[in-house]
Write a protein that holds these residues in place. Sequence first.
Motif, PDB file in Angstrom:
ATOM      1  N   VAL A  64       0.842  -1.204   0.000  1.00 44.22           N
ATOM      2  CA  VAL A  64       0.000   0.000   0.000  1.00 44.22           C
ATOM      3  C   VAL A  64       0.871   1.246   0.000  1.00 44.22           C
ATOM      4  N   LEU A  65       1.927   1.247   0.808  1.00 44.54           N
ATOM      5  CA  LEU A  65       2.822   2.403   0.874  1.00 44.54           C
ATOM      6  C   LEU A  65       3.491   2.654  -0.472  1.00 44.54           C
ATOM      7  N   GLU A 121       2.230   2.017  -3.404  1.00 42.01           N
ATOM      8  CA  GLU A 121       1.230   2.636  -4.270  1.00 42.01           C
ATOM      9  C   GLU A 121       1.047   4.114  -3.931  1.00 42.01           C
ATOM     10  N   ARG A 122       1.121   4.421  -2.628  1.00 39.92           N
ATOM     11  CA  ARG A 122       0.973   5.818  -2.199  1.00 39.92           C
ATOM     12  C   ARG A 122       2.118   6.697  -2.720  1.00 39.92           C
ATOM     13  N   ARG A 158      -5.954  10.874   3.711  1.00 39.35           N
ATOM     14  CA  ARG A 158      -6.569  10.274   2.525  1.00 39.35           C
ATOM     15  C   ARG A 158      -5.535   9.748   1.538  1.00 39.35           C
ATOM     16  N   HIS A 159      -4.419  10.452   1.389  1.00 34.60           N
ATOM     17  CA  HIS A 159      -3.450  10.087   0.355  1.00 34.60           C
ATOM     18  C   HIS A 159      -2.274   9.247   0.848  1.00 34.60           C
ATOM     19  N   PHE A 160      -1.997   9.251   2.161  1.00 34.19           N
ATOM     20  CA  PHE A 160      -0.742   8.626   2.585  1.00 34.19           C
ATOM     21  C   PHE A 160      -0.831   7.600   3.707  1.00 34.19           C
ATOM     22  N   HIS A 161      -1.940   7.475   4.424  1.00 37.80           N
ATOM     23  CA  HIS A 161      -1.938   6.450   5.476  1.00 37.80           C
ATOM     24  C   HIS A 161      -1.836   5.066   4.830  1.00 37.80           C
ATOM     25  N   PHE A 162      -1.094   4.168   5.468  1.00 35.20           N
ATOM     26  CA  PHE A 162      -0.883   2.853   4.853  1.00 35.20           C
ATOM     27  C   PHE A 162      -1.048   1.685   5.817  1.00 35.20           C
ATOM     28  N   ALA A 210       1.443   6.945   8.676  1.00 36.37           N
ATOM     29  CA  ALA A 210       1.672   7.531   7.352  1.00 36.37           C
ATOM     30  C   ALA A 210       3.143   7.905   7.248  1.00 36.37           C
TER      31      ALA A 210
END
Length: 228
Positions: A27-28, A30-31, A57-61, A103
Motif C-alpha cells: 500500500v505504501l 502505491e501511495r 486520505r493520500h498517505f496512510h498505509f 503515514a
Amino acid sequence: MRFHSSIFEQYDDLTRNLIYRQAAINVLGERLRPYRDVVAPMDMWKFCKGSMSIFHRHFHFQRANVRSSLAQKVGEFMESQFHRDGSPDDLTGALGSFNFYAAPADVKIIYLDYFSREAVISSIDVYVKDSYDFTDGAGSVSQYLGHWGAKGVIIVPYNGLVQQLNMPSLYVPYPVARGDVRVKGNIYYPVHNKDFRAWAIKHQRGGDFMIFSDRKRCQLRTPIRIKL
C-alpha cells in the motif's frame, strides 16, 4: 489518569511490526509511486500543506485497532470496575474504540538507475482518527453508548455484550441504579445511537463528524525501503 496497557501495546505493535508487513509495504508503495521522480527529500506533512484530511486520505498505509474487539471491551470494563468505580476513563469517554494510523513522514527517493527508484522512509507519523457517527447497520442492535445519568456515564457490560453479539432478542432496555434509588442522580438510563438520532431530529441539532489527533513523529530504527 489510567489507560489500559493494551493501548500502548497496540501502538508499539503498529510502529514495530505492522508497518513492516508486506501488505502495508504494498500500500505504501502505491501511495509513493506518483512521486518517484522527486529529487529533493520530502516531508509528507509539509507536502500536504498541513491538511490532516489530505494527509490521511493520500498517505496512510497501516492501522491498529484499539478497544474494538469484545475481549478488549470486557478488559476495559473490568479495569473501570476496579479503578474507577465503574466509570469510563477519559480516553474511553472521549473516543471509545478507535484506530491508530501510520503515514510516511520523511521520504527520500534514491535513483538506482535510469529506470529504477527506491523510496527510503526513515520516519512515520502516527495519529488517531475517529469518526463520530450514529448510524447502525440494517437489522443490527443499535450501538450502545453507555448508561447516562445526572452524575455521569457508566458502562453495563451486558448491554455491550448484546450489541457485540448482535442478538436483539436478549436486549433489556432498562435503567440501572447505583445506591439509593430515591436519591436524585442515582438512576442511569441506557443510551444508543437511535436515541441520539431521535434527539437530533427532534431538536435539529447534532450530526456525524470526524476528528484527528495531533501527529507523533516516530523515527524508524529500520527504515522502510520500497522499489518504485
